[in-house]
Design a protein around this motif. Structure first.
Motif, PDB file in Angstrom:
ATOM      1  N   LEU A 231       0.823  -1.212   0.000  1.00 16.24           N
ATOM      2  CA  LEU A 231       0.000   0.000   0.000  1.00 16.24           C
ATOM      3  C   LEU A 231       0.852   1.255   0.000  1.00 16.24           C
ATOM      4  CD1 LEU A 231      -2.283  -2.094   0.749  1.00 16.24           C
ATOM      5  CD2 LEU A 231      -3.358  -0.179   1.957  1.00 16.24           C
ATOM      6  N   MET A 232       2.079   1.170   0.528  1.00 20.91           N
ATOM      7  CA  MET A 232       2.974   2.317   0.445  1.00 20.91           C
ATOM      8  C   MET A 232       3.191   2.710  -1.017  1.00 20.91           C
ATOM      9  SD  MET A 232       6.985   2.643   1.575  1.00 20.91           S
ATOM     10  CE  MET A 232       6.695   2.906   3.319  1.00 20.91           C
ATOM     11  N   VAL A 233       3.483   1.722  -1.863  1.00 21.55           N
ATOM     12  CA  VAL A 233       3.727   1.996  -3.276  1.00 21.55           C
ATOM     13  C   VAL A 233       2.440   2.431  -3.982  1.00 21.55           C
ATOM     14  CG1 VAL A 233       4.422   0.972  -5.476  1.00 21.55           C
ATOM     15  CG2 VAL A 233       5.700   0.444  -3.391  1.00 21.55           C
ATOM     16  N   VAL A 234       1.316   1.768  -3.665  1.00 20.48           N
ATOM     17  CA  VAL A 234       0.045   2.124  -4.294  1.00 20.48           C
ATOM     18  C   VAL A 234      -0.293   3.584  -4.035  1.00 20.48           C
ATOM     19  CG1 VAL A 234      -2.454   1.739  -4.221  1.00 20.48           C
ATOM     20  CG2 VAL A 234      -0.904  -0.217  -4.320  1.00 20.48           C
ATOM     21  N   TYR A 290       4.972  -9.052  -7.935  1.00 17.09           N
ATOM     22  CA  TYR A 290       6.014  -8.112  -7.526  1.00 17.09           C
ATOM     23  C   TYR A 290       7.047  -7.869  -8.624  1.00 17.09           C
ATOM     24  CZ  TYR A 290       3.771  -8.009  -3.033  1.00 17.09           C
ATOM     25  OH  TYR A 290       2.843  -7.824  -2.038  1.00 17.09           O
ATOM     26  N   LEU A 291       7.260  -8.834  -9.505  1.00 16.36           N
ATOM     27  CA  LEU A 291       8.081  -8.548 -10.683  1.00 16.36           C
ATOM     28  C   LEU A 291       7.359  -7.554 -11.592  1.00 16.36           C
ATOM     29  CD1 LEU A 291       9.536 -12.070 -11.587  1.00 16.36           C
ATOM     30  CD2 LEU A 291      10.790 -10.074 -10.727  1.00 16.36           C
ATOM     31  N   GLY A 292       6.039  -7.697 -11.691  1.00 11.52           N
ATOM     32  CA  GLY A 292       5.249  -6.745 -12.478  1.00 11.52           C
ATOM     33  C   GLY A 292       5.306  -5.340 -11.900  1.00 11.52           C
ATOM     34  N   ILE A 293       5.244  -5.235 -10.561  1.00  8.70           N
ATOM     35  CA  ILE A 293       5.326  -3.916  -9.922  1.00  8.70           C
ATOM     36  C   ILE A 293       6.689  -3.283 -10.183  1.00  8.70           C
ATOM     37  CG2 ILE A 293       5.362  -2.697  -7.715  1.00  8.70           C
ATOM     38  CD1 ILE A 293       3.302  -4.688  -6.681  1.00  8.70           C
ATOM     39  N   LEU A 294       7.755  -4.059  -9.989  1.00  7.34           N
ATOM     40  CA  LEU A 294       9.101  -3.519 -10.196  1.00  7.34           C
ATOM     41  C   LEU A 294       9.299  -3.048 -11.635  1.00  7.34           C
ATOM     42  CD1 LEU A 294      11.224  -6.093  -8.147  1.00  7.34           C
ATOM     43  CD2 LEU A 294      10.858  -3.677  -7.599  1.00  7.34           C
ATOM     44  N   ALA A 299       9.427   1.512 -15.637  1.00  6.17           N
ATOM     45  CA  ALA A 299       8.897   2.109 -16.866  1.00  6.17           C
ATOM     46  C   ALA A 299       8.342   3.509 -16.614  1.00  6.17           C
ATOM     47  CB  ALA A 299       7.819   1.205 -17.455  1.00  6.17           C
ATOM     48  N   LEU A 300       7.627   3.683 -15.494  1.00 10.33           N
ATOM     49  CA  LEU A 300       7.086   4.996 -15.159  1.00 10.33           C
ATOM     50  C   LEU A 300       8.200   6.015 -14.930  1.00 10.33           C
ATOM     51  CD1 LEU A 300       4.172   4.052 -12.727  1.00 10.33           C
ATOM     52  CD2 LEU A 300       3.923   5.141 -14.956  1.00 10.33           C
ATOM     53  N   GLY A 301       9.283   5.563 -14.339  1.00 10.77           N
ATOM     54  CA  GLY A 301      10.379   6.473 -14.059  1.00 10.77           C
ATOM     55  C   GLY A 301      11.195   6.840 -15.275  1.00 10.77           C
ATOM     56  N   LEU A 302      11.220   5.962 -16.289  1.00  9.18           N
ATOM     57  CA  LEU A 302      12.116   6.155 -17.426  1.00  9.18           C
ATOM     58  C   LEU A 302      11.405   6.553 -18.712  1.00  9.18           C
ATOM     59  CD1 LEU A 302      14.452   3.072 -16.784  1.00  9.18           C
ATOM     60  CD2 LEU A 302      14.867   5.464 -16.162  1.00  9.18           C
ATOM     61  N   SER A 303      10.068   6.384 -18.784  1.00 10.07           N
ATOM     62  CA  SER A 303       9.337   6.700 -20.016  1.00 10.07           C
ATOM     63  C   SER A 303       9.325   8.203 -20.261  1.00 10.07           C
ATOM     64  CB  SER A 303       7.896   6.188 -19.938  1.00 10.07           C
ATOM     65  OG  SER A 303       7.866   4.780 -19.853  1.00 10.07           O
ATOM     66  N   GLY A 374      14.065   8.745  -9.245  1.00  8.03           N
ATOM     67  CA  GLY A 374      14.591   8.397  -7.937  1.00  8.03           C
ATOM     68  C   GLY A 374      13.504   7.949  -6.980  1.00  8.03           C
ATOM     69  N   VAL A 375      12.356   8.642  -6.977  1.00  7.58           N
ATOM     70  CA  VAL A 375      11.250   8.276  -6.091  1.00  7.58           C
ATOM     71  C   VAL A 375      10.710   6.894  -6.432  1.00  7.58           C
ATOM     72  CG1 VAL A 375       8.856   8.822  -5.468  1.00  7.58           C
ATOM     73  CG2 VAL A 375      10.565  10.630  -5.549  1.00  7.58           C
ATOM     74  N   LEU A 376      10.466   6.658  -7.713  1.00  7.82           N
ATOM     75  CA  LEU A 376       9.870   5.389  -8.120  1.00  7.82           C
ATOM     76  C   LEU A 376      10.834   4.221  -7.930  1.00  7.82           C
ATOM     77  CD1 LEU A 376       7.961   6.606 -11.302  1.00  7.82           C
ATOM     78  CD2 LEU A 376       7.020   6.106  -9.052  1.00  7.82           C
ATOM     79  N   LEU A 377      12.089   4.402  -8.280  1.00  6.60           N
ATOM     80  CA  LEU A 377      13.055   3.321  -8.135  1.00  6.60           C
ATOM     81  C   LEU A 377      13.398   3.065  -6.669  1.00  6.60           C
ATOM     82  CD1 LEU A 377      15.442   4.084 -11.139  1.00  6.60           C
ATOM     83  CD2 LEU A 377      13.614   2.372 -10.994  1.00  6.60           C
ATOM     84  N   ALA A 378      13.291   4.098  -5.829  1.00  7.38           N
ATOM     85  CA  ALA A 378      13.556   3.910  -4.402  1.00  7.38           C
ATOM     86  C   ALA A 378      12.471   3.072  -3.729  1.00  7.38           C
ATOM     87  CB  ALA A 378      13.669   5.269  -3.711  1.00  7.38           C
ATOM     88  N   SER A 379      11.346   2.872  -4.419  1.00  9.68           N
ATOM     89  CA  SER A 379      10.291   2.008  -3.877  1.00  9.68           C
ATOM     90  C   SER A 379      10.659   0.531  -3.972  1.00  9.68           C
ATOM     91  CB  SER A 379       8.975   2.250  -4.635  1.00  9.68           C
ATOM     92  OG  SER A 379       8.587   3.600  -4.585  1.00  9.68           O
ATOM     93  N   ALA A 380      11.686   0.211  -4.759  1.00  8.03           N
ATOM     94  CA  ALA A 380      12.036  -1.190  -5.016  1.00  8.03           C
ATOM     95  C   ALA A 380      12.333  -1.994  -3.748  1.00  8.03           C
ATOM     96  CB  ALA A 380      13.212  -1.270  -5.992  1.00  8.03           C
ATOM     97  N   PRO A 381      13.113  -1.466  -2.774  1.00  7.36           N
ATOM     98  CA  PRO A 381      13.391  -2.275  -1.575  1.00  7.36           C
ATOM     99  C   PRO A 381      12.128  -2.688  -0.827  1.00  7.36           C
ATOM    100  CG  PRO A 381      14.927  -0.440  -1.713  1.00  7.36           C
ATOM    101  CD  PRO A 381      13.899  -0.210  -2.775  1.00  7.36           C
ATOM    102  N   GLY A 382      11.164  -1.780  -0.717  1.00 10.78           N
ATOM    103  CA  GLY A 382       9.921  -2.132  -0.053  1.00 10.78           C
ATOM    104  C   GLY A 382       9.167  -3.221  -0.784  1.00 10.78           C
TER     105      GLY A 382
END
Length: 403
Positions: A231-234, A290-294, A299-303, A374-382
């Motif tokens: 839910l943090m990422v959502v 979770y692979l789909g989320i990552l 994609a959102l960060g780089l598009s 940076g914001v979107l990719l930093a969500s990866a650890p969670g």
């Protein structure tokens, strides 16, 4: 036997349909403040900090609502608490439209959040219990897809420009739930498992005993971890994605289309993943989600093109919100009937803590100059932590046999 089967089928269909209607309005109300934000700020001459209070107030109300709503449902019944919850968020959505100052706006949003938070555990418990083990994943997903569809409806109001009168979305979010309450009263069946528990006069189980004893402790903690980080990422996506897109050079209208794609993807993903939950092992579901989320976050960060951003938003909705729906379908598996709504409610409440912390963390990172990627990719650890917790839950599911 045929009559019994037909009766059971009608019971299942009626429960899912009515719970879907409530979920639809819950999704609309959850998005209403964001849709009406510019109108509210202009009408009351509010600063961004004051608008932050408006946004936070609704989320704050979700926490006690989810926990108390689940706890009460295990004592007086899912149907009664759901009816009260729907009436509560309907009344105070209207209260938001009729508010006269910042203080009354904040109070109305908090109490709307309490009603919304209390409704969800009961929607999950009712749908899960009426469907039974074989169809539980599909049934909960069919119900829960109403939430992103309701949010998509709110996004359509924004795209169409109906938010010229900011009160409109709150009138819809208030009047329609109040019209749904009589339908719940007359047509929604109470959980048969709750009735059986009451008829047998089963002893009351304390909240602590139900959540942390008889083998439930590990499952409870793993559910909490999964809910928190998912839910943090959502909520980072829901709250910050439009601003992040505008910061990348997209127009507000284009950002609105990306958000609509995200919510439509969420509805489709909720149904698709819910159907797969009844067919695939939970570890495979965890890997897929979770692979789909990552991948979608990257994609959102780089598009940089509008078309690819819309596609990335659609995929993010499928796996982020769709994955959340799978978690909602999994939670009832680990609790007995007498504490099921409490267990689901506690997990939803902890998830709301993640929902509150995600946007705050993202805001702080943006203030430090990390940028959208940076914001979107930093969500990866969670997301990795949530995936590991769900893998462990899949092992627990093999031995968990709640009744």
């Amino acid at each position: 036997m045929i009559e019994t089967t037909a009766h059971d089928s009608r019971r299942v269909a009626t429960t899912i349909a009515l719970c879907f209607l409530v979920a639809l309005m819950e999704g609309l109300d959850l998005q209403a403040a964001g849709i009406a934000a510019q109108g509210i700020a202009a009408a009351f001459d509010l600063s961004k900090l004051q608008m932050g209070w408006i946004f936070s107030a609704g989320i704050l109300g979700l926490l006690p609502g989810a926990f108390v709503g689940g706890w009460m449902a295990d004592r007086i019944g899912r149907k009664r608490v759901l009816m009260g919850s729907v009436a509560l968020f309907g009344v105070f959505s209207l209260g938001t439209a009729l508010a006269s100052d910042l203080e009354s706006l904040v109070v109305a949003r908090v109490l709307t959040g309490v009603g919304l938070g209390a409704a969800l555990p009961n929607l999950i418990a009712l749908t899960s219990e009426v469907a039974g083990p074989r169809l539980r994943g599909s049934a909960v997903s069919m119900m829960y897809c109403g939430v992103p569809l309701g949010a998509a409806l709110a996004a359509c109001i924004g795209i169409a420009g109906f938010n010229g009168d900011w009160r409109l979305v709150f009138y819809v979010g208030g009047i329609v739930p109040l019209l749904i309450v009589p339908l719940l009263a007359f047509y929604l069946p109470e959980s048969s498992q709750f009735h059986q528990r009451s008829a047998n006069e089963a002893p009351r189980i304390s909240v602590w005993h139900g959540l942390f004893r008889e083998g439930s402790a590990i499952a409870t903690l793993l559910l909490w971890v999964s809910y928190f980080f998912t839910l943090m990422v959502v909520y980072i996506l829901i709250n910050w994605l439009p601003s992040l897109l505008v910061g990348q050079g997209f127009s507000p209208s284009q950002a609105g289309w990306v958000m609509l794609a995200l919510q439509l993807g969420a509805a489709i993903g909720t149904l698709m993943l819910g159907a797969l939950l009844d067919r695939l092992p939970a570890w495979a579901m965890a890997a897929l989600i979770y692979l789909g989320i990552l991948g979608s976050l990257a994609a959102l960060g780089l598009s940089s093109e509008f078309g690819s951003m819309v596609a990335a938003g659609f995929v993010a909705g499928m796996f982020a919100t769709g994955g959340q729906g799978v978690l909602y379908a999994l939670a009832p598996l680990f609790y007995r009937t007498e504490v099921r709504a409490t267990g689901v409610g506690s997990a939803v409440a902890v998830g709301r803590l993640g929902a509150m912390s995600g946007p705050l963390v993202a805001g702080q990172m943006l203030a430090l100059g990390t940028g959208t990627a940076g914001v979107l990719l930093a969500s990866a650890p969670g997301i990795v932590i949530a995936a590991l917790a769900m893998f462990c839950l899949s092992a627990r599911r093999k031995v968990a046999q709640p009744v």
